[in-house]
Scaffold this motif. Sequence first.
Motif, PDB file in Angstrom:
ATOM      1  N   MET A   1       2.518  -4.666  -9.646  1.00 46.72           N
ATOM      2  CA  MET A   1       1.461  -3.956  -8.955  1.00 46.72           C
ATOM      3  C   MET A   1       1.565  -2.477  -9.330  1.00 46.72           C
ATOM      4  O   MET A   1       2.626  -1.893  -9.246  1.00 46.72           O
ATOM      5  N   THR A   2       0.442  -1.900  -9.710  1.00 49.85           N
ATOM      6  CA  THR A   2       0.425  -0.487 -10.062  1.00 49.85           C
ATOM      7  C   THR A   2       0.094   0.350  -8.833  1.00 49.85           C
ATOM      8  O   THR A   2      -0.244  -0.183  -7.775  1.00 49.85           O
ATOM      9  N   ALA A   3       0.162   1.657  -9.014  1.00 51.96           N
ATOM     10  CA  ALA A   3      -0.110   2.566  -7.898  1.00 51.96           C
ATOM     11  C   ALA A   3      -1.551   2.448  -7.405  1.00 51.96           C
ATOM     12  O   ALA A   3      -1.829   2.687  -6.237  1.00 51.96           O
ATOM     13  N   ASN A   4      -2.493   2.089  -8.291  1.00 49.33           N
ATOM     14  CA  ASN A   4      -3.902   1.979  -7.911  1.00 49.33           C
ATOM     15  C   ASN A   4      -4.275   0.602  -7.378  1.00 49.33           C
ATOM     16  O   ASN A   4      -5.379   0.415  -6.904  1.00 49.33           O
ATOM     17  N   THR A   5      -3.399  -0.358  -7.497  1.00 47.00           N
ATOM     18  CA  THR A   5      -3.695  -1.715  -7.053  1.00 47.00           C
ATOM     19  C   THR A   5      -3.361  -1.845  -5.570  1.00 47.00           C
ATOM     20  O   THR A   5      -2.224  -1.643  -5.171  1.00 47.00           O
ATOM     21  N   PRO A   6      -4.382  -2.182  -4.773  1.00 43.27           N
ATOM     22  CA  PRO A   6      -4.089  -2.345  -3.349  1.00 43.27           C
ATOM     23  C   PRO A   6      -3.309  -3.631  -3.114  1.00 43.27           C
ATOM     24  O   PRO A   6      -3.372  -4.563  -3.913  1.00 43.27           O
ATOM     25  N   PRO A   7      -2.565  -3.685  -2.033  1.00 39.36           N
ATOM     26  CA  PRO A   7      -1.845  -4.931  -1.738  1.00 39.36           C
ATOM     27  C   PRO A   7      -2.842  -6.053  -1.452  1.00 39.36           C
ATOM     28  O   PRO A   7      -3.957  -5.808  -1.003  1.00 39.36           O
ATOM     29  N   ALA A   8      -2.423  -7.260  -1.734  1.00 42.32           N
ATOM     30  CA  ALA A   8      -3.276  -8.417  -1.461  1.00 42.32           C
ATOM     31  C   ALA A   8      -3.498  -8.535   0.037  1.00 42.32           C
ATOM     32  O   ALA A   8      -2.599  -8.241   0.830  1.00 42.32           O
ATOM     33  N   PRO A   9      -4.693  -8.951   0.438  1.00 40.67           N
ATOM     34  CA  PRO A   9      -4.918  -9.125   1.873  1.00 40.67           C
ATOM     35  C   PRO A   9      -4.043 -10.243   2.434  1.00 40.67           C
ATOM     36  O   PRO A   9      -3.629 -11.151   1.705  1.00 40.67           O
ATOM     37  N   THR A  70     -11.454  -4.600  -0.307  1.00 40.82           N
ATOM     38  CA  THR A  70     -10.658  -3.564  -0.968  1.00 40.82           C
ATOM     39  C   THR A  70     -11.260  -2.187  -0.691  1.00 40.82           C
ATOM     40  O   THR A  70     -10.534  -1.250  -0.371  1.00 40.82           O
ATOM     41  N   ALA A  71     -12.578  -2.078  -0.806  1.00 42.31           N
ATOM     42  CA  ALA A  71     -13.236  -0.781  -0.545  1.00 42.31           C
ATOM     43  C   ALA A  71     -13.029  -0.347   0.894  1.00 42.31           C
ATOM     44  O   ALA A  71     -12.744   0.817   1.159  1.00 42.31           O
ATOM     45  N   LEU A  72     -13.154  -1.291   1.818  1.00 39.54           N
ATOM     46  CA  LEU A  72     -12.954  -0.945   3.230  1.00 39.54           C
ATOM     47  C   LEU A  72     -11.499  -0.590   3.515  1.00 39.54           C
ATOM     48  O   LEU A  72     -11.226   0.272   4.353  1.00 39.54           O
ATOM     49  N   SER A  73     -10.586  -1.224   2.828  1.00 43.38           N
ATOM     50  CA  SER A  73      -9.159  -0.950   3.030  1.00 43.38           C
ATOM     51  C   SER A  73      -8.773   0.438   2.538  1.00 43.38           C
ATOM     52  O   SER A  73      -7.784   1.010   2.995  1.00 43.38           O
ATOM     53  N   ARG A  74      -9.529   0.976   1.607  1.00 40.47           N
ATOM     54  CA  ARG A  74      -9.228   2.285   1.044  1.00 40.47           C
ATOM     55  C   ARG A  74      -9.835   3.437   1.837  1.00 40.47           C
ATOM     56  O   ARG A  74      -9.553   4.604   1.556  1.00 40.47           O
ATOM     57  N   LEU A  75     -10.694   3.125   2.807  1.00 43.95           N
ATOM     58  CA  LEU A  75     -11.295   4.182   3.606  1.00 43.95           C
ATOM     59  C   LEU A  75     -10.215   4.856   4.449  1.00 43.95           C
ATOM     60  O   LEU A  75      -9.297   4.214   4.945  1.00 43.95           O
ATOM     61  N   PRO A  76     -10.336   6.171   4.615  1.00 38.57           N
ATOM     62  CA  PRO A  76      -9.360   6.863   5.464  1.00 38.57           C
ATOM     63  C   PRO A  76      -9.503   6.399   6.906  1.00 38.57           C
ATOM     64  O   PRO A  76     -10.591   6.095   7.389  1.00 38.57           O
ATOM     65  N   ARG A  77      -8.395   6.355   7.566  1.00 38.36           N
ATOM     66  CA  ARG A  77      -8.395   5.894   8.976  1.00 38.36           C
ATOM     67  C   ARG A  77      -8.307   7.028   9.917  1.00 38.36           C
ATOM     68  O   ARG A  77      -7.787   7.992   9.877  1.00 38.36           O
TER      69      ARG A  77
END
Length: 77
Positions: A1-9, A70-77
């Motif tokens: 997994m690279t730095a840009n790859t989000p973790p699997a759901p 993935t897009a929703l997971s990257r949104l700031p919280r």
Amino acid sequence: MTANTPPAPSVHRRALITWLAVYPTITVALGLLGPATAHLPLLLRTLILTAIVVPTAAYAFIPALMKANTALSRLPR
């Protein structure tokens, strides 16, 4: 997994994503095909339904929902 790859759901989120793809697809397919296939035996109706629903969900809707996740997971919280 690279730095840009989000973790699997999680398995629970993947199950929800799959359900969100499959349920409406089955509902629409049954609505469209139900009257035309009502006279056929159950196993044949199921074969026709799954031959349409599985590829549609697997190749179109699940990947689109995974991208949205993935897009929703990257949104700031």
